[in-house]
Design an enzyme around this catalytic site. Structure first.
Site, PDB file in Angstrom:
ATOM      1  N   ASP A 124      29.019  32.587 -22.850  1.00 23.39           N
ATOM      2  CA  ASP A 124      29.008  31.917 -24.138  1.00 23.39           C
ATOM      3  C   ASP A 124      27.902  32.568 -24.938  1.00 23.39           C
ATOM      4  OD1 ASP A 124      30.254  30.046 -25.795  1.00 23.39           O
ATOM      5  OD2 ASP A 124      28.639  28.618 -25.528  1.00 23.39           O
TER       6      ASP A 124
ATOM      7  N   LYS B 261      35.936  41.170 -25.940  1.00 23.57           N
ATOM      8  CA  LYS B 261      34.984  40.939 -24.854  1.00 23.57           C
ATOM      9  C   LYS B 261      35.456  41.580 -23.555  1.00 23.57           C
ATOM     10  CE  LYS B 261      33.285  36.410 -25.991  1.00 23.57           C
ATOM     11  NZ  LYS B 261      33.146  35.117 -25.328  1.00 23.57           N
TER      12      LYS B 261
ATOM     13  N   TYR C 237      30.149  38.056 -36.227  1.00 23.52           N
ATOM     14  CA  TYR C 237      29.098  38.315 -37.219  1.00 23.52           C
ATOM     15  C   TYR C 237      28.643  39.777 -37.232  1.00 23.52           C
ATOM     16  CZ  TYR C 237      28.650  33.185 -37.231  1.00 23.52           C
ATOM     17  OH  TYR C 237      28.894  31.837 -37.331  1.00 23.52           O
ATOM     18  N   ASP C 238      29.336  40.662 -36.528  1.00 20.46           N
ATOM     19  CA  ASP C 238      28.914  42.066 -36.435  1.00 20.46           C
ATOM     20  C   ASP C 238      28.621  42.728 -37.788  1.00 20.46           C
ATOM     21  OD1 ASP C 238      28.832  42.183 -33.716  1.00 20.46           O
ATOM     22  OD2 ASP C 238      30.748  43.211 -33.461  1.00 20.46           O
TER      23      ASP C 238
ATOM     24  N   LYS D 135      27.093  49.895 -29.619  1.00 21.27           N
ATOM     25  CA  LYS D 135      26.907  48.433 -29.451  1.00 21.27           C
ATOM     26  C   LYS D 135      26.923  48.045 -27.973  1.00 21.27           C
ATOM     27  CE  LYS D 135      28.825  43.888 -30.302  1.00 21.27           C
ATOM     28  NZ  LYS D 135      29.974  43.068 -30.650  1.00 21.27           N
TER      29      LYS D 135
ATOM     30  N   ASN E 212      39.585  36.848 -24.846  1.00 20.08           N
ATOM     31  CA  ASN E 212      39.131  37.595 -26.018  1.00 20.08           C
ATOM     32  C   ASN E 212      39.154  39.091 -25.683  1.00 20.08           C
ATOM     33  OD1 ASN E 212      37.294  39.083 -27.656  1.00 20.08           O
ATOM     34  ND2 ASN E 212      36.335  37.172 -28.332  1.00 20.08           N
TER      35      ASN E 212
HETATM   36  P1  IMP Z   1      31.610  33.347 -27.738  1.00 23.48           P
HETATM   37  O1  IMP Z   1      31.091  32.088 -27.215  1.00 23.48           O
HETATM   38  O2  IMP Z   1      31.114  34.516 -26.998  1.00 23.48           O
HETATM   39  O3  IMP Z   1      33.074  33.328 -27.948  1.00 23.48           O
HETATM   40  O4  IMP Z   1      31.017  33.540 -29.158  1.00 23.48           O
HETATM   41  C1  IMP Z   1      30.949  32.500 -30.095  1.00 23.48           C
HETATM   42  C2  IMP Z   1      30.910  33.091 -31.470  1.00 23.48           C
HETATM   43  O5  IMP Z   1      29.720  33.872 -31.612  1.00 23.48           O
HETATM   44  C3  IMP Z   1      32.061  34.045 -31.782  1.00 23.48           C
HETATM   45  O6  IMP Z   1      33.160  33.367 -32.303  1.00 23.48           O
HETATM   46  C4  IMP Z   1      31.433  34.931 -32.812  1.00 23.48           C
HETATM   47  O7  IMP Z   1      31.466  34.315 -34.070  1.00 23.48           O
HETATM   48  C5  IMP Z   1      29.999  35.023 -32.356  1.00 23.48           C
HETATM   49  N1  IMP Z   1      29.803  36.219 -31.507  1.00 23.48           N
HETATM   50  C6  IMP Z   1      29.786  36.280 -30.154  1.00 23.48           C
HETATM   51  N2  IMP Z   1      29.561  37.526 -29.736  1.00 23.48           N
HETATM   52  C7  IMP Z   1      29.457  38.274 -30.854  1.00 23.48           C
HETATM   53  C8  IMP Z   1      29.231  39.672 -31.069  1.00 23.48           C
HETATM   54  O8  IMP Z   1      29.104  40.497 -30.160  1.00 23.48           O
HETATM   55  N3  IMP Z   1      29.177  40.044 -32.357  1.00 23.48           N
HETATM   56  C9  IMP Z   1      29.320  39.204 -33.392  1.00 23.48           C
HETATM   57  N4  IMP Z   1      29.535  37.909 -33.243  1.00 23.48           N
HETATM   58  C10 IMP Z   1      29.604  37.439 -31.978  1.00 23.48           C
END
Ligand code: IMP
Length: 197
Positions: free
Chosen positions: A71, A15, A153-154, A174, A12
């Protein structure tokens, strides 16, 4: 001497940029692409910590590198902490951020309490041992999406103490206050204290 390179088990780009901005002065971060890993790593656990560990263990087992994985979930108080570990696929397997936001705003229409938090779990495997770090940012969900920066969801999340959404304030702010930033700061402090070289 320890090779300071650490694999971050993600492709990602958002990230990677966020984490490199925080860590890269002390540690070069290597992505999955850069180690030639293009598999879909299973994320089948029921907790954020469980998924982070699964991803880190997968890289250690198949590629042998010290590594860390994260995660993240959005935990909404009025929805008993949903969508949590299911945040990415809340509105379906297509992992569509806009559909996810629409769904969460619909779910909250009848709720007066709009408080929510992002929670990140980071699992680190270093020198054969496993470690966990957590970062939380509290805030609330607004009623309509605002802003274009960031991801997920930012556009609907306003962190406590601010009036702008994560998507309006942009990466510079952020990255200093986010769930991931807090978890990575803990990871960084740990690495600084435990470097083996
Ligand atoms: P992940 O496990 O970090 O990939 O996040 C899972 C899901 O949470 C992502 O697909 C986003 O929908 C949401 N998410 C994770 N980090 C963020 C962030 O920093 N801002 C907004 N949504 C986030």
């Amino acid at each position: 001497m320890m090779d300071k390179k650490l694999v971050f088990a993600t492709n990602n780009k958002h990230k990677l940029e966020e984490i490199r901005a925080i860590l890269s002065q002390s540690y070069p971060i290597v992505s999955l692409d850069e180690i030639g890993c293009s598999e879909d790593i299973p994320e089948t656990a029921e907790t954020l910590e469980g998924n982070a560990l699964l991803k880190a263990q997968y890289i250690k087992t198949h590629y042998g590198y010290d590594c860390f994985a994260d995660d993240t979930g959005l935990e909404v108080k009025a929805l008993n902490n949903a969508p949590g570990v299911y945040s990415a696929r809340y509105a379906g397997e297509s992992k569509d951020s806009k559909a996810n936001m629409r769904k969460i705003l619909r779910e909250l229409e009848k709720q007066s309490d709009r408080s929510a938090r992002f929670r990140t779990a980071i699992a680190l495997i270093l020198g054969g041992k496993e470690y966990l770090f957590e970062g939380i940012v509290e805030g609330k969900l607004i009623e309509e999406a605002r802003g274009n920066a960031g991801f997920g969801y930012d556009p609907v999340f306003v962190p406590e103490g601010y009036t702008e959404t994560f998507a309006e304030m942009g990466a510079d702010i952020k990255n200093t206050i986010s769930h991931r930033a807090k978890a990575v700061e803990k990871l960084k402090a740990f690495l600084d204290e435990n470097r083996l070289d």
